[in-house]
Motif scaffolding. Structure first.
Motif, PDB file in Angstrom:
ATOM      1  N   MET A   8      14.289 148.161  38.404  1.00  0.00           N
ATOM      2  CA  MET A   8      15.063 148.258  39.444  1.00  0.00           C
ATOM      3  C   MET A   8      16.441 147.930  39.418  1.00  0.00           C
ATOM      4  O   MET A   8      16.690 146.698  38.881  1.00  0.00           O
ATOM      5  CB  MET A   8      14.161 147.582  40.641  1.00  0.00           C
ATOM      6  N   ARG A   9      17.337 148.789  39.947  1.00  0.00           N
ATOM      7  CA  ARG A   9      18.817 148.198  40.078  1.00  0.00           C
ATOM      8  C   ARG A   9      19.023 147.318  41.292  1.00  0.00           C
ATOM      9  O   ARG A   9      18.397 147.458  42.287  1.00  0.00           O
ATOM     10  CB  ARG A   9      19.738 149.521  40.050  1.00  0.00           C
ATOM     11  N   VAL A  10      19.785 146.087  41.065  1.00  0.00           N
ATOM     12  CA  VAL A  10      20.060 145.385  42.092  1.00  0.00           C
ATOM     13  C   VAL A  10      21.605 145.255  41.903  1.00  0.00           C
ATOM     14  O   VAL A  10      22.259 144.933  41.123  1.00  0.00           O
ATOM     15  CB  VAL A  10      19.453 144.000  41.711  1.00  0.00           C
ATOM     16  N   HIS A  11      22.353 145.437  43.244  1.00  0.00           N
ATOM     17  CA  HIS A  11      23.640 145.381  43.482  1.00  0.00           C
ATOM     18  C   HIS A  11      23.920 144.220  44.314  1.00  0.00           C
ATOM     19  O   HIS A  11      23.410 144.059  45.590  1.00  0.00           O
ATOM     20  CB  HIS A  11      24.066 146.644  44.275  1.00  0.00           C
ATOM     21  N   LEU A  12      24.871 143.276  43.622  1.00  0.00           N
ATOM     22  CA  LEU A  12      25.304 142.260  44.778  1.00  0.00           C
ATOM     23  C   LEU A  12      26.501 142.698  45.174  1.00  0.00           C
ATOM     24  O   LEU A  12      27.646 142.717  44.496  1.00  0.00           O
ATOM     25  CB  LEU A  12      25.314 140.923  43.627  1.00  0.00           C
ATOM     26  N   SER A  27      24.138 148.852  56.033  1.00  0.00           N
ATOM     27  CA  SER A  27      24.105 150.167  55.550  1.00  0.00           C
ATOM     28  C   SER A  27      25.355 150.772  55.535  1.00  0.00           C
ATOM     29  O   SER A  27      25.733 151.671  54.252  1.00  0.00           O
ATOM     30  CB  SER A  27      23.213 151.307  56.505  1.00  0.00           C
ATOM     31  N   ALA A  28      26.224 150.559  56.229  1.00  0.00           N
ATOM     32  CA  ALA A  28      27.721 150.977  56.215  1.00  0.00           C
ATOM     33  C   ALA A  28      28.523 150.511  55.039  1.00  0.00           C
ATOM     34  O   ALA A  28      29.187 151.229  54.216  1.00  0.00           O
ATOM     35  CB  ALA A  28      28.440 150.801  57.355  1.00  0.00           C
ATOM     36  N   LEU A  29      28.037 149.154  54.657  1.00  0.00           N
ATOM     37  CA  LEU A  29      28.645 148.696  53.580  1.00  0.00           C
ATOM     38  C   LEU A  29      28.431 149.223  52.384  1.00  0.00           C
ATOM     39  O   LEU A  29      29.112 149.488  51.277  1.00  0.00           O
ATOM     40  CB  LEU A  29      28.403 147.085  53.553  1.00  0.00           C
ATOM     41  N   VAL A  30      27.042 149.311  52.369  1.00  0.00           N
ATOM     42  CA  VAL A  30      26.318 150.180  50.926  1.00  0.00           C
ATOM     43  C   VAL A  30      27.207 151.604  50.824  1.00  0.00           C
ATOM     44  O   VAL A  30      27.846 151.985  49.782  1.00  0.00           O
ATOM     45  CB  VAL A  30      24.928 150.489  51.377  1.00  0.00           C
ATOM     46  N   ARG A  31      27.260 152.410  51.976  1.00  0.00           N
ATOM     47  CA  ARG A  31      27.877 153.656  51.779  1.00  0.00           C
ATOM     48  C   ARG A  31      29.330 153.628  51.526  1.00  0.00           C
ATOM     49  O   ARG A  31      29.808 154.611  50.786  1.00  0.00           O
ATOM     50  CB  ARG A  31      27.584 154.335  53.138  1.00  0.00           C
ATOM     51  N   ALA A  32      29.976 152.650  52.218  1.00  0.00           N
ATOM     52  CA  ALA A  32      31.534 152.453  51.650  1.00  0.00           C
ATOM     53  C   ALA A  32      31.766 151.992  50.077  1.00  0.00           C
ATOM     54  O   ALA A  32      32.942 152.450  49.973  1.00  0.00           O
ATOM     55  CB  ALA A  32      31.860 151.370  52.511  1.00  0.00           C
ATOM     56  N   HIS A  33      30.739 151.615  49.594  1.00  0.00           N
ATOM     57  CA  HIS A  33      30.926 151.283  48.074  1.00  0.00           C
ATOM     58  C   HIS A  33      30.205 152.851  47.402  1.00  0.00           C
ATOM     59  O   HIS A  33      30.132 152.461  45.848  1.00  0.00           O
ATOM     60  CB  HIS A  33      30.425 150.023  47.569  1.00  0.00           C
ATOM     61  N   ASN A  34      29.961 153.974  47.961  1.00  0.00           N
ATOM     62  CA  ASN A  34      29.629 155.098  47.344  1.00  0.00           C
ATOM     63  C   ASN A  34      28.281 154.706  46.489  1.00  0.00           C
ATOM     64  O   ASN A  34      27.885 155.483  45.681  1.00  0.00           O
ATOM     65  CB  ASN A  34      30.582 155.744  46.552  1.00  0.00           C
ATOM     66  N   LEU A  35      27.190 154.024  47.026  1.00  0.00           N
ATOM     67  CA  LEU A  35      26.331 153.688  46.541  1.00  0.00           C
ATOM     68  C   LEU A  35      25.066 154.309  47.612  1.00  0.00           C
ATOM     69  O   LEU A  35      25.052 154.753  48.492  1.00  0.00           O
ATOM     70  CB  LEU A  35      25.934 152.273  46.667  1.00  0.00           C
ATOM     71  N   ASP A  36      23.921 154.876  46.925  1.00  0.00           N
ATOM     72  CA  ASP A  36      23.035 155.692  47.437  1.00  0.00           C
ATOM     73  C   ASP A  36      21.796 154.778  48.175  1.00  0.00           C
ATOM     74  O   ASP A  36      21.149 154.014  47.662  1.00  0.00           O
ATOM     75  CB  ASP A  36      22.223 156.470  46.521  1.00  0.00           C
ATOM     76  N   LEU A  37      22.020 154.787  49.613  1.00  0.00           N
ATOM     77  CA  LEU A  37      21.311 153.854  50.585  1.00  0.00           C
ATOM     78  C   LEU A  37      19.777 154.231  50.368  1.00  0.00           C
ATOM     79  O   LEU A  37      18.987 153.211  50.384  1.00  0.00           O
ATOM     80  CB  LEU A  37      21.668 154.022  51.916  1.00  0.00           C
TER      81      LEU A  37
END
Length: 114
Positions: A8-12, A27-37
């Motif tokens: 599993m990938r973990v993003h800090l 969720s907005a922070l995740v999307r702002a970094h172009n990561l797949d929520l």
């Protein structure tokens, strides 16, 4: 403890986060970094004071949020900005209040090819 598989990938998220943020704000922070929520990966956020951590993930048709508060001490934060990749073991150390960067791992053995 949240179940984390070996692959599993973990993003800090390195920058401190306001813990009043819930599903939508994180969720907005995740999307702002172009990561797949919706990937099922873990997104880890540490509070400004360093005593709280939230982990956001997609699980079986909905978002799940895991929250931990330390009664004493702080989670070790990395200085800088952006998002760091962690492995399962580094996440466990982080959640225990240890700094995964300070621990030395011996090199792994692998057989010679050829």
């Amino acid at each position: 403890m949240i179940a984390v598989s070996e692959h599993m990938r973990v993003h800090l998220f390195v920058e401190p986060v306001d813990m009043r943020k819930g599903f939508d704000g994180l969720s907005a922070l995740v999307r702002a970094h172009n990561l797949d929520l919706f990937s099922g990966e873990l997104f880890v956020f540490i509070s400004k004071r360093g005593d709280r951590v939230k982990i956001l993930t997609w699980e079986r048709g909905g978002l799940a949020l895991w929250y931990k508060r330390l009664e004493r001490g702080t989670f070790k934060r990395v200085k800088g900005s952006g998002v760091l990749q962690l492995d399962k073991w580094a996440l466990q150390l982080l959640l225990e209040g240890l700094d995964p960067r300070e621990l030395k791992r011996p090199p792994r053995w692998s057989p010679r090819v050829g």
